[in-house]
Design a protein around this motif. Structure first.
Motif, mmCIF file in Angstrom:
data_model
loop_
_atom_site.group_PDB
_atom_site.id
_atom_site.type_symbol
_atom_site.label_atom_id
_atom_site.label_comp_id
_atom_site.label_asym_id
_atom_site.label_seq_id
_atom_site.Cartn_x
_atom_site.Cartn_y
_atom_site.Cartn_z
ATOM 1 N N UNK A 1 65.432 17.552 26.759
ATOM 2 C CA UNK A 1 66.485 18.217 25.996
ATOM 3 C C UNK A 1 67.864 17.646 26.335
ATOM 4 N N UNK A 2 67.962 17.026 27.513
ATOM 5 C CA UNK A 2 69.240 16.450 27.944
ATOM 6 C C UNK A 2 69.237 14.925 27.796
ATOM 7 N N UNK A 3 68.395 14.466 26.881
ATOM 8 C CA UNK A 3 68.316 13.044 26.553
ATOM 9 C C UNK A 3 67.874 12.205 27.748
ATOM 10 N N UNK A 4 66.991 12.747 28.578
ATOM 11 C CA UNK A 4 66.414 12.014 29.697
ATOM 12 C C UNK A 4 64.936 11.785 29.404
ATOM 13 N N UNK A 5 64.555 10.530 29.327
ATOM 14 C CA UNK A 5 63.173 10.191 29.023
ATOM 15 C C UNK A 5 62.437 9.881 30.324
ATOM 16 N N UNK A 6 61.656 10.845 30.785
ATOM 17 C CA UNK A 6 60.894 10.708 32.027
ATOM 18 C C UNK A 6 59.481 11.193 31.756
ATOM 19 N N UNK B 1 56.018 20.138 32.077
ATOM 20 C CA UNK B 1 57.083 21.071 31.689
ATOM 21 C C UNK B 1 58.442 20.568 32.148
ATOM 22 N N UNK B 2 58.503 19.973 33.341
ATOM 23 C CA UNK B 2 59.775 19.423 33.827
ATOM 24 C C UNK B 2 60.227 18.271 32.930
#
Length: 370
Positions: A70-75, A63-64
């Motif tokens: 959504x903020x363009x962070x690919x983790x 979920x995190x």
């Protein structure tokens, strides 16, 4: 306890007298269609001081990762190891009449292994209804009425720190409006306590108020009222007039007993047929007297005597000389209880006597044991 019981009986008598007077229809029921709707959703609580879900909860880590995307962070989920986040369920109640922009309270509960939600903030979470549509959005700082701290095996906890609330924490996005009028231009009044006699009286009172036959009792719970043609455009005024009609509801004879607290509440007019009640008391107690046997100050073969502890037990049987006898002849429950109180009968025995009177078929009332 006896004083409390006597006051409760007087209260029941006063309520019976007050309840016999005409009261407003709106105080004994509601209009059909007036109901609340349940909303729920899934969300994340952030800002926890290491009391969130552990790394074993893959759903939380996933979920995190989804939220950060959504903020363009690919983790990936495997890269998330924070214990400052907890997965929660968010619940709320949508009132019968709600417009976009209104706020409602929400409840937040942990669904993982978080130790506490103290200090957390709920990230924007959509709340859906049973139809799957989003009706509200919830977000805000949590108010937790408890805490839990642990260190070196010592735990201090108050209430449930994994449950929190957000007063006015959800904003309604889709308004709802209860449908009060049917396709046949009728409204239905629903009694809180179904009763055929009361339903008939309500219908008769409404017809007398408007001077024409508009209402009819459909069953023990519902009274259907036809909306006149000249009132269909002013439904609120018509329902207001119905709610303020005075009626004298019928009251069922009931005796409520709470065995946990020893409380008995009965209406003052609950009748009892001719019955005789005999009540006695027998008390058996075991008393132990501990004494010490002190030896004489002499010695034998170089050894002195030692003090011995002796326990003397006895059984005491105490039986009350008088036996309570009550003869009830067409009396009420209030009369019977007052007589038993004068005989110094404790509350537990009074409850047993009332249950026995009901079993004997002498009490003409519904006995409710809580």
């Amino acid at each position: 306890m006896r004083r409390l019981l006597f006051c409760l009986l007087l209260l029941g008598l006063a309520c019976a007298q007050a309840y016999a007077e005409p009261i407003r229809i709106k105080d004994i029921g509601r209009m059909s269609g007036w109901r609340e709707n349940a909303l729920n959703g899934y969300g994340l609580v952030t800002g926890l001081a290491g009391t969130g879900d552990s790394s074993r909860n893959r759903a939380t880590r996933q979920s995190i990762a989804n939220m950060l995307s959504r903020f363009d962070l690919t983790i990936t989920a495997d890269d998330m190891q924070s214990r400052n986040v907890a997965a929660v369920m968010v619940t709320a109640t949508l009132p019968p009449f709600a417009r976009a922009g209104d706020t409602i309270d929400v409840t937040v509960t942990s669904i993982g292994d978080a130790r506490s939600l103290v200090g957390g903030t709920l990230i924007l979470a959509p709340l859906k209804g049973p139809d799957g549509q989003i009706y509200a959005l919830a977000q805000g700082a949590l108010a937790v009425g408890g805490y839990k701290y642990d260190m070196n095996g010592n735990v201090v906890q108050k209430n449930h720190p994994t449950v929190a609330s957000i007063p006015g924490g959800a904003s309604i996005e889709v308004g709802v409006k209860a449908r009060m009028q049917s396709d046949h231009h009728t409204v239905t009044f629903v009694l809180s306590d179904p009763d055929y006699t009361t339903a008939t009286r309500v219908a008769a009172a409404i017809n007398a108020r408007f001077g024409t036959r508009l209402a009819s009792a459909q069953d023990a719970e519902g009274i259907e009222v036809a909306v006149p043609e000249n009132r269909r455009g002013q439904l609120a005024d018509f329902i207001t007039a119905i709610e303020n009609v005075m009626v004298e509801p019928d009251r069922r004879a009931r005796v409520v007993i709470n065995e946990r607290t020893g409380t008995v509440v009965a209406g003052g007019d609950v009748r009892i047929s001719k019955v005789a009640v005999t009540q006695g008391d027998l008390r058996v107690s075991i008393v132990t007297d501990n004494t010490v046997s002190q030896p004489l100050t002499v010695s034998y073969a170089g050894q002195s005597g030692q003090a011995l502890r002796v326990a003397n037990s006895r059984v005491d049987v105490e039986e009350r000389s008088e036996t309570g006898f009550v003869g009830a002849n067409n009396n009420t429950v209030g009369d019977l209880v007052q007589t038993l109180v004068r005989l110094k009968t404790n509350t537990r025995d009074i409850i047993s006597i009332l249950r026995a009177v009901k079993a004997a078929g002498a009490m003409h009332a519904e006995l409710i044991v809580q």
